[in-house]
Scaffold this motif. Structure first.
Motif, PDB file in Angstrom:
ATOM      1  N   TRP A 294       0.813  -1.213   0.000  1.00  0.00           N
ATOM      2  CA  TRP A 294       0.000   0.000   0.000  1.00  0.00           C
ATOM      3  C   TRP A 294       0.847   1.265   0.000  1.00  0.00           C
ATOM      4  CZ3 TRP A 294      -4.976  -0.420  -1.046  1.00  0.00           C
ATOM      5  CH2 TRP A 294      -5.586  -1.648  -0.828  1.00  0.00           C
TER       6      TRP A 294
ATOM      7  N   ASN B  72     -12.681   1.449  -4.198  1.00  0.00           N
ATOM      8  CA  ASN B  72     -11.568   0.569  -3.859  1.00  0.00           C
ATOM      9  C   ASN B  72     -10.234   1.314  -3.754  1.00  0.00           C
ATOM     10  OD1 ASN B  72     -13.068  -1.876  -3.741  1.00  0.00           O
ATOM     11  ND2 ASN B  72     -13.056  -1.978  -5.976  1.00  0.00           N
ATOM     12  N   ARG B  73     -10.216   2.591  -4.040  1.00  0.00           N
ATOM     13  CA  ARG B  73      -8.994   3.390  -3.961  1.00  0.00           C
ATOM     14  C   ARG B  73      -9.147   4.615  -3.056  1.00  0.00           C
ATOM     15  NH1 ARG B  73      -7.457  -0.602  -5.610  1.00  0.00           N
ATOM     16  NH2 ARG B  73      -6.101  -1.094  -7.384  1.00  0.00           N
TER      17      ARG B  73
ATOM     18  N   GLU C 237      -6.442   8.838  -0.803  1.00  0.00           N
ATOM     19  CA  GLU C 237      -6.334   8.036  -2.020  1.00  0.00           C
ATOM     20  C   GLU C 237      -5.151   7.091  -1.866  1.00  0.00           C
ATOM     21  OE1 GLU C 237      -5.611   8.418  -6.865  1.00  0.00           O
ATOM     22  OE2 GLU C 237      -5.812  10.221  -5.623  1.00  0.00           O
TER      23      GLU C 237
ATOM     24  N   SER D 149      -2.979   3.385  -3.351  1.00  0.00           N
ATOM     25  CA  SER D 149      -2.721   2.466  -4.460  1.00  0.00           C
ATOM     26  C   SER D 149      -2.167   1.180  -3.865  1.00  0.00           C
ATOM     27  CB  SER D 149      -1.724   3.063  -5.468  1.00  0.00           C
ATOM     28  OG  SER D 149      -0.441   3.191  -4.875  1.00  0.00           O
TER      29      SER D 149
END
Length: 270
Positions: A18, A239-240, A263, A265
């Protein structure tokens, strides 16, 4: 009041996938996933939740003990049946299952149990800890819950249970009586949770970090570490994107708050 510092208990066995891309103020019109889909069938009364497909559950109190009565009107079937010594019913998103906290004399606390509505029987329960606070995954295949360990040490466990298999993975533990806050990603792969790291004696967290756990394997990683503030009530927007409520305590224990969106990733995740 004194401050209690809590060390991390989760141990990741894989490299942290992450990364935080940006942190910004929440924007008007951004809708949290749980509210946009309504998948948890929220109710104003936790003991009388409305279920899908003409199902309903009600808690009845008899002789100072609760029982869950389920009204069942699905696929041509009808009737009412009971789950004894139970409270806090919660429907799975697909309406097939119902979780309850079932009291047992040997444990003397409520055990998180999964009830199959069609079979009218308990098919799984959390054998490691109680589970008054829990949430279903959007795909109805897993439950994340927190509860007091049955090991006698009073530890608070954050754990995941699969349905219908009843397989449990402990995600994290806390040595003091406090609460986790958690939510599911829309794709049912990830669990975001707020992990307290500092507490005052009154039991309030004055700092917490944002973690994400892999729902399948139980591994967990710190995503955003904030020793100077609380990151509470994490809720996925997508999901982000995760929304959290930031709370900052001053030296006199006054607080200020703001809602932020993080946010993230996870290009390294499998």
């Amino acid at each position: 009041a004194g401050v209690l510092v809590l060390g991390p208990q989760s141990e990741s066995v894989r490299e942290d996938p992450w990364k935080v891309v940006t942190v910004r103020e929440a924007r008007q019109g951004e809708v949290r996933f749980e509210e946009s889909r309504g998948y948890l069938f929220p109710s104003m009364d936790a003991n009388n939740p409305i279920g899908p497909d003409s199902l309903a559950a009600h808690v009845r109190i008899e002789r100072r003990r609760g029982h869950v009565e389920v009204e069942h009107f699905r696929a041509g079937k009808s009737g009412v049946f009971r789950i004894e010594n139970a409270c806090l019913p919660e429907w799975s998103p697909n309406g097939r299952y119902l979780t309850c906290s079932i009291w047992t004399p040997e444990r003397r606390m409520g055990t998180l149990s999964v009830f199959d509505v069609d079979a009218r029987r308990v098919i799984a329960d959390a054998r490691l800890a109680s589970g008054a606070n829990s949430k279903w995954s959007p795909d109805s295949r897993m439950i994340v819950a927190e509860g007091v360990s049955y090991g006698g040490d009073g530890a608070i466990l954050l754990y995941r249970m699969t349905v219908p298999e009843g397989k449990i993975a402990v995600i994290d533990t806390l040595a003091v009586p406090t609460d986790y806050e958690f939510s599911w990603s829309p794709d049912s792969r990830w669990i975001a949770f707020s992990r307290p790291t500092k507490m005052i004696h009154e039991g309030d967290a004055t700092a917490s970090d944002l973690w994400i756990a892999d729902a399948q394997f139980g591994d967990a990683w710190p995503v955003r570490i904030t020793p100077d503030r609380v990151q509470s009530d994490p809720l996925w927007i997508s999901n982000r994107l995760i929304q959290v409520l930031e709370v900052v305590w001053d030296e006199e224990h006054n607080t200020s708050e703001r809602v932020v969106v993080i946010e993230i990733s996870n290009d390294g995740a499998r």
